[in-house]
Motif scaffolding. Sequence first.
Motif, PDB file in Angstrom:
ATOM      1  N   LYS A 183       0.837  -1.207   0.000  1.00  0.00           N
ATOM      2  CA  LYS A 183       0.000   0.000   0.000  1.00  0.00           C
ATOM      3  C   LYS A 183       0.870   1.255   0.000  1.00  0.00           C
ATOM      4  O   LYS A 183       0.536   2.266  -0.593  1.00  0.00           O
ATOM      5  N   ASN A 184       1.992   1.178   0.721  1.00  0.00           N
ATOM      6  CA  ASN A 184       2.854   2.348   0.875  1.00  0.00           C
ATOM      7  C   ASN A 184       3.843   2.427  -0.287  1.00  0.00           C
ATOM      8  O   ASN A 184       4.557   1.458  -0.542  1.00  0.00           O
ATOM      9  N   ILE A 199       6.677   3.864  -0.659  1.00  0.00           N
ATOM     10  CA  ILE A 199       8.091   3.691  -0.294  1.00  0.00           C
ATOM     11  C   ILE A 199       8.420   2.205  -0.127  1.00  0.00           C
ATOM     12  O   ILE A 199       9.459   1.727  -0.579  1.00  0.00           O
ATOM     13  N   ASN A 200       7.492   1.458   0.480  1.00  0.00           N
ATOM     14  CA  ASN A 200       7.736   0.029   0.640  1.00  0.00           C
ATOM     15  C   ASN A 200       7.788  -0.668  -0.708  1.00  0.00           C
ATOM     16  O   ASN A 200       8.587  -1.582  -0.914  1.00  0.00           O
ATOM     17  N   SER A 201       6.928  -0.209  -1.651  1.00  0.00           N
ATOM     18  CA  SER A 201       6.989  -0.767  -3.010  1.00  0.00           C
ATOM     19  C   SER A 201       8.348  -0.506  -3.614  1.00  0.00           C
ATOM     20  O   SER A 201       8.947  -1.406  -4.227  1.00  0.00           O
ATOM     21  N   ALA A 202       8.837   0.728  -3.446  1.00  0.00           N
ATOM     22  CA  ALA A 202      10.138   1.082  -4.014  1.00  0.00           C
ATOM     23  C   ALA A 202      11.230   0.202  -3.417  1.00  0.00           C
ATOM     24  O   ALA A 202      12.112  -0.287  -4.135  1.00  0.00           O
ATOM     25  N   LEU A 203      11.151  -0.063  -2.109  1.00  0.00           N
ATOM     26  CA  LEU A 203      12.158  -0.925  -1.459  1.00  0.00           C
ATOM     27  C   LEU A 203      12.120  -2.339  -2.040  1.00  0.00           C
ATOM     28  O   LEU A 203      13.159  -2.943  -2.303  1.00  0.00           O
ATOM     29  N   SER A 204      10.890  -2.847  -2.262  1.00  0.00           N
ATOM     30  CA  SER A 204      10.775  -4.186  -2.848  1.00  0.00           C
ATOM     31  C   SER A 204      11.372  -4.212  -4.246  1.00  0.00           C
ATOM     32  O   SER A 204      12.010  -5.193  -4.638  1.00  0.00           O
ATOM     33  N   LEU A 205      11.163  -3.109  -4.984  1.00  0.00           N
ATOM     34  CA  LEU A 205      11.717  -3.052  -6.342  1.00  0.00           C
ATOM     35  C   LEU A 205      13.247  -3.093  -6.299  1.00  0.00           C
ATOM     36  O   LEU A 205      13.883  -3.763  -7.121  1.00  0.00           O
ATOM     37  N   ILE A 206      13.828  -2.408  -5.312  1.00  0.00           N
ATOM     38  CA  ILE A 206      15.287  -2.443  -5.163  1.00  0.00           C
ATOM     39  C   ILE A 206      15.739  -3.875  -4.904  1.00  0.00           C
ATOM     40  O   ILE A 206      16.730  -4.349  -5.465  1.00  0.00           O
ATOM     41  N   MET A 207      14.994  -4.568  -4.059  1.00  0.00           N
ATOM     42  CA  MET A 207      15.308  -5.976  -3.759  1.00  0.00           C
ATOM     43  C   MET A 207      15.263  -6.816  -5.037  1.00  0.00           C
ATOM     44  O   MET A 207      16.132  -7.660  -5.269  1.00  0.00           O
ATOM     45  N   THR A 208      14.254  -6.557  -5.892  1.00  0.00           N
ATOM     46  CA  THR A 208      14.148  -7.297  -7.147  1.00  0.00           C
ATOM     47  C   THR A 208      15.361  -7.015  -8.031  1.00  0.00           C
ATOM     48  O   THR A 208      15.926  -7.939  -8.637  1.00  0.00           O
ATOM     49  N   PHE A 209      15.765  -5.747  -8.102  1.00  0.00           N
ATOM     50  CA  PHE A 209      16.946  -5.398  -8.905  1.00  0.00           C
ATOM     51  C   PHE A 209      18.179  -6.137  -8.400  1.00  0.00           C
ATOM     52  O   PHE A 209      19.010  -6.595  -9.182  1.00  0.00           O
ATOM     53  N   PHE A 210      18.250  -6.244  -7.087  1.00  0.00           N
ATOM     54  CA  PHE A 210      19.382  -6.946  -6.478  1.00  0.00           C
ATOM     55  C   PHE A 210      19.417  -8.399  -6.925  1.00  0.00           C
ATOM     56  O   PHE A 210      20.469  -8.931  -7.272  1.00  0.00           O
ATOM     57  N   CYS A 211      18.239  -9.042  -6.916  1.00  0.00           N
ATOM     58  CA  CYS A 211      18.178 -10.446  -7.343  1.00  0.00           C
ATOM     59  C   CYS A 211      18.574 -10.569  -8.809  1.00  0.00           C
ATOM     60  O   CYS A 211      19.282 -11.506  -9.186  1.00  0.00           O
ATOM     61  N   ASN A 251       5.372  13.560  -1.071  1.00  0.00           N
ATOM     62  CA  ASN A 251       4.666  13.132   0.139  1.00  0.00           C
ATOM     63  C   ASN A 251       3.382  12.379  -0.177  1.00  0.00           C
ATOM     64  O   ASN A 251       2.315  12.711   0.315  1.00  0.00           O
ATOM     65  N   ILE A 252       3.504  11.365  -1.031  1.00  0.00           N
ATOM     66  CA  ILE A 252       2.346  10.522  -1.351  1.00  0.00           C
ATOM     67  C   ILE A 252       2.076   9.641  -0.143  1.00  0.00           C
ATOM     68  O   ILE A 252       2.940   8.888   0.293  1.00  0.00           O
ATOM     69  N   ARG A 253       0.887   9.743   0.380  1.00  0.00           N
ATOM     70  CA  ARG A 253       0.543   8.968   1.578  1.00  0.00           C
ATOM     71  C   ARG A 253       0.003   7.601   1.176  1.00  0.00           C
ATOM     72  O   ARG A 253      -0.173   7.305  -0.005  1.00  0.00           O
ATOM     73  N   VAL A 254      -0.286   6.778   2.185  1.00  0.00           N
ATOM     74  CA  VAL A 254      -0.801   5.433   1.927  1.00  0.00           C
ATOM     75  C   VAL A 254      -2.073   5.510   1.093  1.00  0.00           C
ATOM     76  O   VAL A 254      -2.983   6.273   1.396  1.00  0.00           O
ATOM     77  N   ASP A 255      -2.101   4.744   0.044  1.00  0.00           N
ATOM     78  CA  ASP A 255      -3.181   4.789  -0.918  1.00  0.00           C
ATOM     79  C   ASP A 255      -4.446   4.161  -0.317  1.00  0.00           C
ATOM     80  O   ASP A 255      -4.481   2.979  -0.015  1.00  0.00           O
ATOM     81  N   ALA A 256      -5.477   4.989  -0.139  1.00  0.00           N
ATOM     82  CA  ALA A 256      -6.702   4.481   0.485  1.00  0.00           C
ATOM     83  C   ALA A 256      -7.866   4.514  -0.507  1.00  0.00           C
ATOM     84  O   ALA A 256      -9.006   4.799  -0.148  1.00  0.00           O
ATOM     85  N   SER A 257      -7.575   4.235  -1.777  1.00  0.00           N
ATOM     86  CA  SER A 257      -8.625   4.301  -2.791  1.00  0.00           C
ATOM     87  C   SER A 257      -9.561   3.093  -2.647  1.00  0.00           C
ATOM     88  O   SER A 257      -9.239   2.122  -1.991  1.00  0.00           O
ATOM     89  N   SER A 268       4.626   7.653  16.850  1.00  0.00           N
ATOM     90  CA  SER A 268       3.318   7.116  16.455  1.00  0.00           C
ATOM     91  C   SER A 268       2.980   7.472  15.010  1.00  0.00           C
ATOM     92  O   SER A 268       2.256   6.746  14.343  1.00  0.00           O
ATOM     93  N   GLN A 269       3.506   8.596  14.514  1.00  0.00           N
ATOM     94  CA  GLN A 269       3.201   8.986  13.139  1.00  0.00           C
ATOM     95  C   GLN A 269       4.224   8.445  12.143  1.00  0.00           C
ATOM     96  O   GLN A 269       4.157   8.758  10.960  1.00  0.00           O
ATOM     97  N   ALA A 270       5.172   7.658  12.622  1.00  0.00           N
ATOM     98  CA  ALA A 270       6.230   7.175  11.721  1.00  0.00           C
ATOM     99  C   ALA A 270       5.701   6.084  10.814  1.00  0.00           C
ATOM    100  O   ALA A 270       4.722   5.418  11.121  1.00  0.00           O
ATOM    101  N   SER A 271       6.394   5.909   9.694  1.00  0.00           N
ATOM    102  CA  SER A 271       6.073   4.825   8.767  1.00  0.00           C
ATOM    103  C   SER A 271       6.840   3.592   9.256  1.00  0.00           C
ATOM    104  O   SER A 271       8.039   3.466   9.040  1.00  0.00           O
ATOM    105  N   THR A 272       6.130   2.676   9.937  1.00  0.00           N
ATOM    106  CA  THR A 272       6.805   1.702  10.789  1.00  0.00           C
ATOM    107  C   THR A 272       7.825   0.837  10.050  1.00  0.00           C
ATOM    108  O   THR A 272       8.954   0.690  10.510  1.00  0.00           O
ATOM    109  N   PHE A 273       7.420   0.258   8.925  1.00  0.00           N
ATOM    110  CA  PHE A 273       8.324  -0.682   8.252  1.00  0.00           C
ATOM    111  C   PHE A 273       9.629  -0.006   7.844  1.00  0.00           C
ATOM    112  O   PHE A 273      10.720  -0.480   8.150  1.00  0.00           O
TER     113      PHE A 273
END
Lengths: 167, 355
Positions: free
Chosen positions: A24-25, A27-39, A76-82, B78-83
């Motif tokens: 959903k986040n 930044i976490n997607s971007a981190l996973s993509l970096i992991m894929t590039f690493f593989c 500052n794209i926040r968690v996608d809540a669509s 509390s407002q941090a992005s935990t992961f």
Amino acid sequence: METLFFLIITLVAIVSAILVVTCKNPINSALSLIMTFFCLATYYVMLDAPFMAAVQVMVYAGAIMVLMVFTIMLLNIRVDASKKHSHKLIFGSIIGFFTVLNLVVVLVKSRAALPTGPYSGEMIKKIGHTELVGREIFTTFLLPFEITSILLLVAIVGAVILAKKKI
Amino acid sequence: MGIEILGLPMMYYIAMVAKVLVAFVFVLLTVAYATYAERKIIGHMQVRLGPMRTGWHGLLQPIADGVKLFFKEEIIPSQASTFAFLVAPLIALIPAFITFAVIPFGGVIEIAGYKIPLQIAAYYDTTARQVFDVNVGVLYILAMSSLGVYGIVLAGWASNSKYSLMGGLRASAQMISYELAAGLSIIAVFMLSGTLSLTKIVELQSGMGGFEWYLFKQPLAAFMFFICSLAEINRTPFDLPEAETELVSGFCTEYSSMKYAMFFMAEYANMVTVCALTVTLFLGGWNGPMAVAVPILGPVYFIAKVYFLMFVCMWIRATLPRYRYDQLMHLGWKVFIPVALVNIVVTGIIGYFIN
């Protein structure tokens, strides 16, 4: 040994590739993509192309993704809540289905073959991957290399001009 | 020796595990005592005593600090992005340590008839009678150091605090700029060596009692590489991402307990790596008098050179004030990068006429 290693890396690659689209986040997607590039870089090492592996990590994971993360951070794209139900899902699954079908057909029908031409696996191992890439770029493919450089230069100049107008 | 696992002799695995353990324990101990040495050296340079209370002349200070940080309360905003918040210290720490895999810290030693090169990612081929290592060693190091920026950027963003974000932004801009300058300055070394393998680069610097060192052939490149590396790992005088007068503690403002300690360890591990790399590329690596005849002297010379450069880092920290941000960018883009490019051209022209 190498098969086991390959399987572990493949597992990580597939899981992280799935996480790229399901996180959903952004930044976490971007981190996973970096992991894929690493593989992917690890695959290049296993294919006796260490230079490609290093460039993969340096350019994609080290430069392009830093820029992506930077952009996401600043916008500052926040968690996608669509909403969960949309027509995108249907079109996406149709395209995905045909892509998988296409890949399966190609993989089943085609037969894996070693690359032909003067640069066989043994020769690359003997001379060294980096040396071969360097020599080819600056002799046989000098003109395409120069044209690519000029294109990149033009792009940079364009970007600077566009950015400067606003300031 | 007779036992084989997956086509490789048993000794190979034992040697690998031993090398990894020894190198990591060495780096960890160096990191722990570098904090003590830094406080002590800066203290004496500023006519103070530094830590004196814990143990003889404060020798147990790093252990006391470590224990204290272990038992501190762990706070996640509390407002941090935990992961991202949890993973950032790891991303900062791991690239700093795995870089050590390709740095040769000694020659080839022989144990029970099995030859072991003192470099983690290397093995001795008995048929070819030659050490094989990662043949893109330097590129591997550059690639890993380009990943170090993620830890800081993510820490800055995930904390959800203004100071952290400013620190993270500064860090990323600074690290990307100086990565380029550092990379360009060592190209001149490769033009002389003709290889990217660190083992071969060390071998090429072995002759002439130290005058084959690339420091003497490429003084400008050595100087620029060391300075740019200091900027890349955010050491003083380029420690703007954690400038305490402006940004509290920069990107790690919101971190506490062991996670804060991990950023600290990453900083010092990066310092060890940069010094080790500078030694390998410019100061002849583990070469020294009698180093080939008595293999155990190799690591001794290597460690002595690394510690000397670390002392220089601390010396710089005690002496120089911090750069201003625009001066930093000016220095990176308008001084170091053009000078590095000119250095490459000059090296190319001289190399063309000599050969």
